[in-house]
Design an enzyme around this catalytic site. Structure first.
Site, PDB file in Angstrom:
ATOM      1  CE  LYS A 183      44.577 -45.903  -8.687  1.00 24.83           C
ATOM      2  NZ  LYS A 183      45.942 -46.425  -8.619  1.00 24.83           N
ATOM      3  CB  CYS A 215      34.573 -51.869   4.279  1.00 25.69           C
ATOM      4  SG  CYS A 215      33.921 -52.892   2.951  1.00 25.69           S
TER       5      CYS A 215
END
Length: 628
Positions: free
Chosen positions: A623, A2
């Protein structure tokens, strides 16, 4: 994982906090939020799932309605990467106490949140989210209003910190103390920015680099009280005997914003390689208690695990290589047959599946199309599906019967590094859980294996500290047209992964082979000056593989190839046969890949850089592969 930001000073906090969140978007996130405290004791929280633009739209809507509550010169901000609770508005940060007076943002995991939540619920506290974070703010509120530190906001935070277990960064603000922020860290990073009449706090310096270049990095188990005029660092007990240079680090930031996002590294991939100790540690966190493997979130009971009679592992690319390694561990610990299949091939050969089959689907993104279709096929055959994934709330975990999340955090580089090691750790947790449920390992044996796994992050750090020689080798071999990789047993999937990394990043022909197959064809490729990288098994390996691979190395050298050997540091017998030796710590056979992979990652990145290629964004690759 985060992104966290806090500001206290003389300027409006809102724009500073939102701009900081925008600078930390590179970390990856699934929701965002902001808390603002005005001088009149008002606390306003706005949070939204999805992109930061959603939060900005909510703030704009508040402006158009009344504009109240978005002022003030103290603020917190957060971009969330979900670990506890789905990525929804209600689970987004910041979280508040029931009175709406205290706000918190959090990175990491509060390991003992379940008993703490039960304690609070028994006292009548109602929770508004599914997160572990909310426990912290309710505990601080109770301590502030009813505890022995009542009325003292910083002291109340410190009292609660001493009760928390796990790895975390927490930042609190209170409407009753509007000019103060209290922050703390254990294992996860936290840095302060020192401004002129203002202070910043963030997950990294990108949060405040546009405002100040003077920073402080907190040490382990330290807290800080911030006001516009300065800061005071203590331990969790409130002792302030700490010294700069010894206990925490003061430094001046010389990087630009682009470099700050990469932690001072030239590429995200290099940063992510360096983050592998924490990726493995965080993945293991909370999964061993009272001498037992604990996989609460995976939702398969011990009885269901006991009924399993065969295991299939499906994955693609690097995740497939982690599955190959899992096969060795799971078969060894459980005596169950394990098949590892490329997800793109799985459903086209009519695999034999039934209610007693466990299908383990491994995907970093949780959206890999071939793996998702393999999961759906397994479900039609009534097999139990366990997803191993790095992205909370993604499609594969939603469709699986159970899920075990890796906690590697966002991985920006296209080539997988830290998620690979985190997948290995998660796979091994599953293997130990199966062995425990089936009784194929005694509790003390399970505990011994787990303790060695738990020790790996420190050994990974040791390997990372010795990578300068590997970078030099990469420069030397960058002009080569071909590199071969050899391994035996668990070294074979590592060789495959090393070859894949070199293909992905350096666009170089590279092949990984089981060394025992050398005489069956690949030896024809050996010629003068060809680089051959060998992943050497431990000399303590009971299967005599060490001696067999030494024989392979001699065959290679006899044909003029250059040998680069990755071997354990106490392996003296290999030294005469290695043109270049890369040493790693000595560990049990099954755990060696967590160390031997790292030099191959660094080598591939170094070759790509020497050849002038973008390490983070190799051509033609994505990705997350969401098409078949």
């Amino acid at each position: 994982m985060c992104g966290i930001v806090g500001y206290v000073g003389h300027r409006p906090a809102r724009d500073i906090v939102v701009d900081a969140l925008r600078r930390m978007e590179y970390r990856g996130y699934d929701s965002a939020g902001i808390a603002l405290i005005d001088g009149n004791g008002g606390l306003t929280v706005r949070r939204r799932a999805g992109r930061l633009a959603n939060l900005e739209a909510t703030l704009a809507e508040t402006d158009s309605n009344d504009g109240d509550g978005l002022g003030g010169s103290t603020g917190l901000g957060h971009t969330r990467w979900a670990t506890h609770g789905r990525p929804t508005d209600r689970n987004a940060h910041p979280h508040r106490d029931a009175a709406g007076k205290i706000a918190v943002v959090h990175n990491g995991i509060i390991e003992n949140f379940a008993p703490l939540r039960a304690e609070l619920e028994a006292a009548g506290v109602e929770f508004a989210s599914d997160t572990d974070t909310e426990v912290a703010v309710h505990l601080v509120a109770r301590q502030y209003t009813q505890g022995d530190t009542a009325g003292d906001f910083p002291a109340s935070v410190l009292a609660v910190l001493q009760r928390l277990e796990g790895h975390f960064t927490l930042v609190f603000a209170s409407a009753d103390d509007p000019g103060t922020i209290v922050a703390a860290r254990r294992s996860t990073p936290l840095v302060l920015g020192i401004g002129d009449g203002e202070m910043f706090v963030g997950s990294d310096v990108a949060a405040f680099i546009e405002h100040t270049r003077d920073a402080v990095e907190l040490g382990q188990d330290q807290a800080v009280v911030l006001t516009a005029d300065g800061y005071r660092i203590t331990d969790f007990a409130g002792n302030d005997h700490l010294e700069a240079g010894r206990d925490f680090r003061e430094f001046h930031i010389d990087w630009d914003l682009n470099a700050a996002e990469k932690g001072g590294y030239d590429y995200f991939m290099l940063k992510e390689i360096a983050e592998q100790p924490s990726a493995v540690a965080d993945t293991l966190l909370g999964h061993f208690d009272k001498n037992r493997i604990v996989l609460d979130e995976q939702r398969l009971s011990d009885q269901e695990l006991r009924e399993i009679d065969k295991v299939f592992i499906v994955a693609c690319g690097t995740a497939y290589h982690s599955g190959l390694l899992a096969k060795y561990a799971i078969e060894h610990w459980t005596r169950l047959p394990v098949e590892v299949e490329l997800a793109s091939e799985f459903r086209y050969r009519d695999p034999v599946l039934d209610r007693s089959t466990l299908v383990i689907a491994i995907s970093q993104s949780g959206e890999t199309a071939d793996t998702l279709e393999a999961v759906r096929h397994a479900k039609t055959q009534k097999a139990k599906v366990l997803a191993i994934c790095n992205t909370n709330g993604s499609q594969i975990p939603r469709e699986a019967d159970a899920v075990l999340y890796t906690r590697a955090g966002p991985e920006i580089g296209v080539a997988a590094t830290k998620t690979f090691l985190a997948q290995i750790a998660a796979n091994y947790l599953v293997g130990l859980a199966l062995a425990q449920a089936r009784g194929t390992k005694y509790p003390d044996e399970v505990a011994r294996e787990y303790r060695e796994l738990e020790a790996m992050p420190d050994l990974i750090k040791r390997v990372l500290a010795g990578m300068d020689s590997v970078a030099a080798l990469a420069e030397r071999f960058a002009p080569s047209s071909t590199v071969l990789f050899l391994g035996r047993h668990v070294g074979y999937p590592v060789a495959l992964e090393g070859a894949l990394k070199l293909k992905e990043l350096a666009y170089m022909h590279a092949e990984g082979f089981a060394a025992g197959e050398l005489k069956h064809g690949p030896i024809a490729l050996i010629d003068e000056n060809l680089p051959v990288i060998v992943v050497m098994p431990s000399p303590k390996n009971a299967a005599m593989l060490h001696a067999k691979l030494l024989s392979n190395i001699r065959e290679i050298q006899a044909r003029g190839a250059v040998t680069v050997v990755i071997a354990e540091e106490d392996d003296d017998t290999v030294r005469p046969y290695a043109d270049h030796l890369i040493e790693i710590p000595s560990v049990s056979t099954l755990f060696q890949p967590l160390l031997s992979t790292i030099p191959l990652q660094v080598f591939a990145a170094g070759v790509a850089r020497a050849r002038g290629y973008d390490v983070d964004k190799p051509r033609n690759l994505a990705k997350s592969v969401t098409v078949e």
